[in-house]
Design an enzyme around this catalytic site. Structure first.
Site, PDB file in Angstrom:
ATOM      1  N   SER A   1      85.392 -15.609  32.310  1.00 25.95           N
ATOM      2  CA  SER A   1      84.229 -16.392  31.889  1.00 25.95           C
ATOM      3  C   SER A   1      83.534 -17.144  33.016  1.00 25.95           C
ATOM      4  O   SER A   1      82.360 -17.441  32.916  1.00 25.95           O
ATOM      5  CB  SER A   1      84.611 -17.376  30.780  1.00 25.95           C
ATOM      6  OG  SER A   1      85.366 -18.441  31.299  1.00 25.95           O
TER       7      SER A   1
ATOM      8  N   LYS B   1      84.643 -24.671  32.278  1.00 28.16           N
ATOM      9  CA  LYS B   1      83.235 -24.276  32.141  1.00 28.16           C
ATOM     10  C   LYS B   1      82.373 -25.112  33.079  1.00 28.16           C
ATOM     11  O   LYS B   1      82.808 -26.113  33.639  1.00 28.16           O
ATOM     12  CB  LYS B   1      82.739 -24.495  30.695  1.00 28.16           C
ATOM     13  CG  LYS B   1      83.530 -23.772  29.633  1.00 28.16           C
ATOM     14  CD  LYS B   1      83.402 -22.287  29.730  1.00 28.16           C
ATOM     15  CE  LYS B   1      84.310 -21.592  28.711  1.00 28.16           C
ATOM     16  NZ  LYS B   1      84.598 -20.241  29.037  1.00 28.16           N
TER      17      LYS B   1
END
Length: 175
Positions: free
Chosen positions: A43, A91
Site C-alpha cells: 500500500s 499511511k
C-alpha cells in the site's frame, strides 16, 4: 580471595538490580518515545517496500512527535486501523481537519475532513485500504510518525513529509 559462592550471589544481585531498572526504562521508552516496526504489504509503494513481497522495510516510529496530535500533510504515520483495532496500518496524511479533499473511490466525491480527524491514503492507489474505504480517521487513532527507514541497510534514509501534488486538498483550512 572471595569464595565462588559469594561471587555468584553478588553477580546475581547486580544482574537483578540492573534487570529491574532496565525493563521499565525500556518499556517506557518503547511506549512513549520510539520503536521500530516492519512494514508489510504494497500500500505504501514506492515509498516503502519498493521490492514488493521480496523484502519488507523496517521503519523507526516516533511516538513523541505525535503526542499532541500534531501532524502535517505529507507525514507518513502509523495508526490503529479503524476497521480492526488489533491491527496497525501505515499511511500518508493527505488532509487535516477543515480541508476539503477530492476522493478516489469513496462514496462521496468530495469530503470535508471533520474536526479532530485526518484523511490518510497509501501511496499505491488501488492497493491500499485507506480513507477512501473507511473515511476520515480520528486523531485519537494516531500511533506514531514514521521518520526513517532502518532496514535494509541499502535503503537507510529519512522519510520526507511530501504531499503528492495531485493529492493536495481542494481547499485547505488555515491554522
Amino acid at each position: 580471595m572471595m569464595p565462588p559462592q559469594g561471587f555468584g550471589r553478588r553477580y546475581m544481585k547486580a544482574f537483578l538490580k540492573g534487570f529491574f531498572v532496565a525493563v521499565p526504562v525500556t518499556v517506557t521508552f518503547l511506549d512513549q518515545v520510539a520503536c521500530v516496526a516492519r512494514v508489510e504489504g504494497a500500500s505504501m509503494q514506492p515509498s516503502l517496500n519498493p521490492g514488493g513481497s521480496q523484502s519488507s522495510d523496517v521503519v523507526l516510529l516516533n511516538h513523541w512527535k505525535v503526542r499532541n496530535y500534531e501532524v502535517q500533510r505529507g507525514d507518513i504515520v502509523s495508526l490503529i486501523s479503524p476497521k480492526n483495532p488489533e491491527q496497525k496500518i501505515i499511511k500518508r496524511v493527505i488532509a487535516l481537519e477543515g480541508d476539503i479533499i477530492k476522493t478516489i473511490g469513496h462514496k462521496n466525491r468530495y469530503v470535508k475532513v471533520p474536526r479532530g480527524h485526518m484523511w490518510v491514503e497509501g501511496d499505491h492507489h488501488g492497493h491500499s485500504f485507506d480513507s477512501n474505504a473507511f473515511g476520515p480517521v480520528s486523531l485519537g487513532l494516531l500511533h506514531a510518525h514514521a521518520t526513517h527507514i532502518l532496514w535494509p541497510p541499502e535503503r537507510w534514509q529519512r522519510l520526507e513529509s511530501i504531499l503528492p501534488p495531485e493529492r493536495a486538498p481542494v481547499q485547505m483550512e488555515e491554522k
